[in-house]
Design a protein around this motif. Structure first.
Motif, PDB file in Angstrom:
ATOM      1  N   UNK A   1       0.807  -1.224   0.000  1.00 36.94           N
ATOM      2  CA  UNK A   1       0.000   0.000   0.000  1.00 36.94           C
ATOM      3  C   UNK A   1       0.839   1.273   0.000  1.00 36.94           C
ATOM      4  N   UNK A   2       0.180   2.383  -0.339  1.00 35.47           N
ATOM      5  CA  UNK A   2       0.736   3.703  -0.021  1.00 35.47           C
ATOM      6  C   UNK A   2       0.364   3.982   1.433  1.00 35.47           C
ATOM      7  N   UNK A   3       1.377   4.215   2.262  1.00 28.90           N
ATOM      8  CA  UNK A   3       1.138   4.481   3.683  1.00 28.90           C
ATOM      9  C   UNK A   3       1.255   5.988   3.909  1.00 28.90           C
ATOM     10  N   UNK A   4       0.187   6.653   4.321  1.00 28.15           N
ATOM     11  CA  UNK A   4       0.303   8.108   4.499  1.00 28.15           C
ATOM     12  C   UNK A   4       0.835   8.465   5.882  1.00 28.15           C
ATOM     13  N   UNK A   5       0.686   7.560   6.846  1.00 29.57           N
ATOM     14  CA  UNK A   5       1.094   7.865   8.224  1.00 29.57           C
ATOM     15  C   UNK A   5       2.588   7.663   8.450  1.00 29.57           C
ATOM     16  N   UNK A   6       3.009   7.946   9.687  1.00 33.07           N
ATOM     17  CA  UNK A   6       4.391   7.686  10.083  1.00 33.07           C
ATOM     18  C   UNK A   6       4.713   6.213   9.858  1.00 33.07           C
ATOM     19  N   UNK A   7       5.877   5.785   9.439  1.00 37.13           N
ATOM     20  CA  UNK A   7       7.098   6.581   9.263  1.00 37.13           C
ATOM     21  C   UNK A   7       7.247   7.190   7.869  1.00 37.13           C
ATOM     22  N   UNK A   8       6.170   7.203   7.064  1.00 42.02           N
ATOM     23  CA  UNK A   8       6.288   7.737   5.711  1.00 42.02           C
ATOM     24  C   UNK A   8       6.457   9.260   5.752  1.00 42.02           C
ATOM     25  N   UNK A   9       7.464   9.812   5.075  1.00 37.34           N
ATOM     26  CA  UNK A   9       7.685  11.266   5.094  1.00 37.34           C
ATOM     27  C   UNK A   9       6.489  12.063   4.574  1.00 37.34           C
ATOM     28  N   UNK A  10       5.507  11.382   3.957  1.00 34.91           N
ATOM     29  CA  UNK A  10       4.326  12.088   3.462  1.00 34.91           C
ATOM     30  C   UNK A  10       3.695  12.943   4.550  1.00 34.91           C
ATOM     31  N   UNK A  11       3.687  12.418   5.765  1.00 35.02           N
ATOM     32  CA  UNK A  11       3.063  13.104   6.889  1.00 35.02           C
ATOM     33  C   UNK A  11       3.808  14.411   7.192  1.00 35.02           C
ATOM     34  N   UNK A  12       5.128  14.396   7.034  1.00 30.63           N
ATOM     35  CA  UNK A  12       5.914  15.612   7.293  1.00 30.63           C
ATOM     36  C   UNK A  12       5.715  16.640   6.176  1.00 30.63           C
ATOM     37  N   UNK A  13       5.578  16.135   4.948  1.00 29.77           N
ATOM     38  CA  UNK A  13       5.271  17.043   3.825  1.00 29.77           C
ATOM     39  C   UNK A  13       3.961  17.772   4.073  1.00 29.77           C
ATOM     40  N   UNK A  14       2.983  17.041   4.609  1.00 28.90           N
ATOM     41  CA  UNK A  14       1.675  17.646   4.878  1.00 28.90           C
ATOM     42  C   UNK A  14       1.807  18.765   5.904  1.00 28.90           C
ATOM     43  N   UNK A  15       2.616  18.547   6.947  1.00 25.15           N
ATOM     44  CA  UNK A  15       2.820  19.595   7.947  1.00 25.15           C
ATOM     45  C   UNK A  15       3.502  20.801   7.296  1.00 25.15           C
ATOM     46  N   UNK A  16       4.490  20.532   6.446  1.00 29.82           N
ATOM     47  CA  UNK A  16       5.297  21.632   5.898  1.00 29.82           C
ATOM     48  C   UNK A  16       4.501  22.530   4.966  1.00 29.82           C
ATOM     49  N   UNK A  17       3.329  22.029   4.519  1.00 31.43           N
ATOM     50  CA  UNK A  17       2.474  22.895   3.693  1.00 31.43           C
ATOM     51  C   UNK A  17       1.805  23.982   4.541  1.00 31.43           C
ATOM     52  N   UNK A  18       1.643  23.696   5.844  1.00 27.82           N
ATOM     53  CA  UNK A  18       1.023  24.658   6.757  1.00 27.82           C
ATOM     54  C   UNK A  18       2.095  25.522   7.415  1.00 27.82           C
ATOM     55  N   UNK A  19       3.220  24.876   7.733  1.00 23.51           N
ATOM     56  CA  UNK A  19       4.254  25.523   8.527  1.00 23.51           C
ATOM     57  C   UNK A  19       5.600  24.995   8.041  1.00 23.51           C
ATOM     58  N   UNK A  20       6.423  25.831   7.422  1.00 20.41           N
ATOM     59  CA  UNK A  20       7.696  25.335   6.873  1.00 20.41           C
ATOM     60  C   UNK A  20       8.515  24.650   7.965  1.00 20.41           C
ATOM     61  N   UNK A  21       9.037  23.463   7.655  1.00 18.54           N
ATOM     62  CA  UNK A  21       9.817  22.692   8.634  1.00 18.54           C
ATOM     63  C   UNK A  21      11.294  22.746   8.282  1.00 18.54           C
ATOM     64  N   UNK A  22      12.117  23.107   9.255  1.00 18.08           N
ATOM     65  CA  UNK A  22      13.561  22.944   9.103  1.00 18.08           C
ATOM     66  C   UNK A  22      13.908  21.639   9.833  1.00 18.08           C
ATOM     67  N   UNK A  23      14.199  20.576   9.086  1.00 21.38           N
ATOM     68  CA  UNK A  23      14.383  19.270   9.744  1.00 21.38           C
ATOM     69  C   UNK A  23      15.347  19.342  10.920  1.00 21.38           C
TER      70      UNK A  23
END
Lengths: 309, 309
Positions: A220-242
């Motif tokens: 499957x495509x996993x949208x939750x952790x540990x898939x970075x997709x979840x972090x991309x979603x956050x960064x659309x609201x608030x830029x993340x500096x890893x």
């Protein structure tokens, strides 16, 4: 990644650590609460981190609630929260389908919160709710043809989150829809168990994903952790500096691994799934995949952070 | 193992091949029948093999019938059979528990045929039949404590075969019983799908095993193919010379792999799960595990053997 006990740091190193991040992604189940009870001390730590100017996001793989429900739960258990700060997997799936302009129907294996997020995103779905074996169709011979009429036309995705009504007919339908390679296969997460306080084991979405992936012979495509997709979603609201982001969690193979996958600092708390014995095992392992599961820091419980702040 | 097309052998090589074995282990679903219909030509081949003096055993991973039911099905579809010749996984599990003098209760995830074999072996069990989510216990929060009272005392084994009533409460119970390391975990087989003729996919026991193994974080004892246990069971009735034993099957990862594990010759028929494309993929693979899946011989269908005999 060397799993330093946070309480063992000197005052100077602690200050340097706290100054080193400006964004906190925190898991919920097993870190902030267990079922409907806040874990002692966790609300005060989150409050203090906000006072220190840290931006907080609640990043949960749990797909049983919609974002409104999460805000209510947070407030009830003394965690400040807005809908924007809730990054939950049911929301992520709904949002993903909206972003790709998905127009077909989805076959949903999931609970009410998941269905509500799909409603909010305008995604049509079938399959929600109990689906036990039809009377008289309890042997394999009698199945033939008996379930075929129950397949819906125009299903373009199988969505899988936690579903307390998981059943054999749902497995048949999911695997049959997925035999079309154009049918999407999207799951909220692969956590095998919930962190709960009873002596019972509560299987999580990951156990159902294991069943469907086995019979559908697809990943499957996993949208939750540990898939970075979840972090991309956050960064659309608030830029993340890893480098300036701290991930807090209780489960190494979702929370700590997300950190490893995204370059975040990680803090493991021992109030949920992963134990210090697990960490020791990974330290001794020569498998590079195991090494990714070792957190940068750990604490017995998040509440212990308060006296260090 | 080089997957020779049996029909391409010269008359001399064919005779040498037929003379080379005196015992035939044959799979059932996908080789002899699909659901309730015999596959054309298969009954005649089995009859001819017996006339040539070959000893025949029906070795099936299917756990939905007891041995009496299998004899009836064989006779109905024109296959000669005695109970002794039926090596079915439900029987093997029941027999195994009897052989170790198992005195506790088993938690059974399985169908009526499995329950009947346990009855015949004098093994006590709980859990058989439908077990849907109790009303009102449909969110994880409400589960806590709600299912605990449903756990039975003195359960010493979790048994898993095909169960059309597979459900979340069964998953909770199985995983909870298995959290005791002394609780046995025995499964009939790990076949992910049934070979059926419809466009629907019917998940097999292996899909349910994937779910339980994920949430219990344990690996099961598999009594069915490809585990050599099944061949040991045959050899107690009839001594097997591996070099003079032919295994016929439609599924590489159970039938052909059993042959590889036991040193049997193998004949793949293409009327079930495995295709020639699969075999070609394994031929090209450099993974030694894939090499074990390549049969010695193949035929489009077992019936094609008749004109060669």
């Amino acid at each position: 990644m060397n799993a330093t006990y946070l309480s063992s740091l000197s005052k100077e190193d602690l200050k340097r650590f706290v100054d080193s991040f400006d964004t906190v992604l925190t898991d919920c189940d097993g870190v902030l609460w267990v079922e409907n009870n806040a874990i002692e001390g966790s609300p005060e730590v989150l409050k203090k981190l906000r006072e220190l100017g840290k931006k907080v996001f609640y990043v949960t793989n749990n797909s049983t609630k919609d974002r409104k429900d999460y805000v209510s739960k947070c407030l009830k258990l003394n965690y400040q929260a807005t809908e924007e700060e809730i990054v939950s997997t049911a929301y992520l799936v709904a949002n993903y389908l909206k972003s790709i302009n998905f127009r077909k129907k989805a076959f949903l294996i999931g609970s009410a919160g998941f269905a509500k997020e799909l409603d909010l995103a305008g995604v049509k779905y079938v399959g929600f709710g109990p689906d036990p074996m039809p009377e008289g169709l309890t042997t394999l011979g009698s199945l033939e043809g008996g379930l075929e009429s129950l397949l819906e036309p125009d299903v373009g995705a199988v969505l899988l989150g936690f579903d307390p009504h998981f059943s054999y007919p749902k497995m048949v339908k999911a695997a049959s829809y997925l035999s079309d390679p154009n049918c999407l296969y999207i799951v909220t997460n692969t956590d095998e168990r919930f962190p709960v306080s009873s002596r019972l084991i509560y299987p999580g979405t990951g156990s159902m994903v294991a069943a469907i992936s086995a019979c559908a012979a697809r990943d499957p495509l996993v949208v939750g952790k540990p898939n970075p997709y979840v972090a991309e979603a956050v960064s659309k609201i608030h830029p993340l500096d890893p480098k300036r982001t701290l991930m807090i969690g209780d489960r190494a193979n979702s929370d700590v691994l997300l950190g490893a996958n995204c370059g975040f600092r990680t803090l493991l708390v021992l109030t949920g799934v992963t134990s210090l014995d697990d960490v020791d095992k990974w330290k001794k392992s020569s498998d590079p995949e195991d090494k990714k599961l070792i957190p940068d820091f750990y604490l017995n419980k998040l509440g212990d952070f308060l006296q260090l702040l």
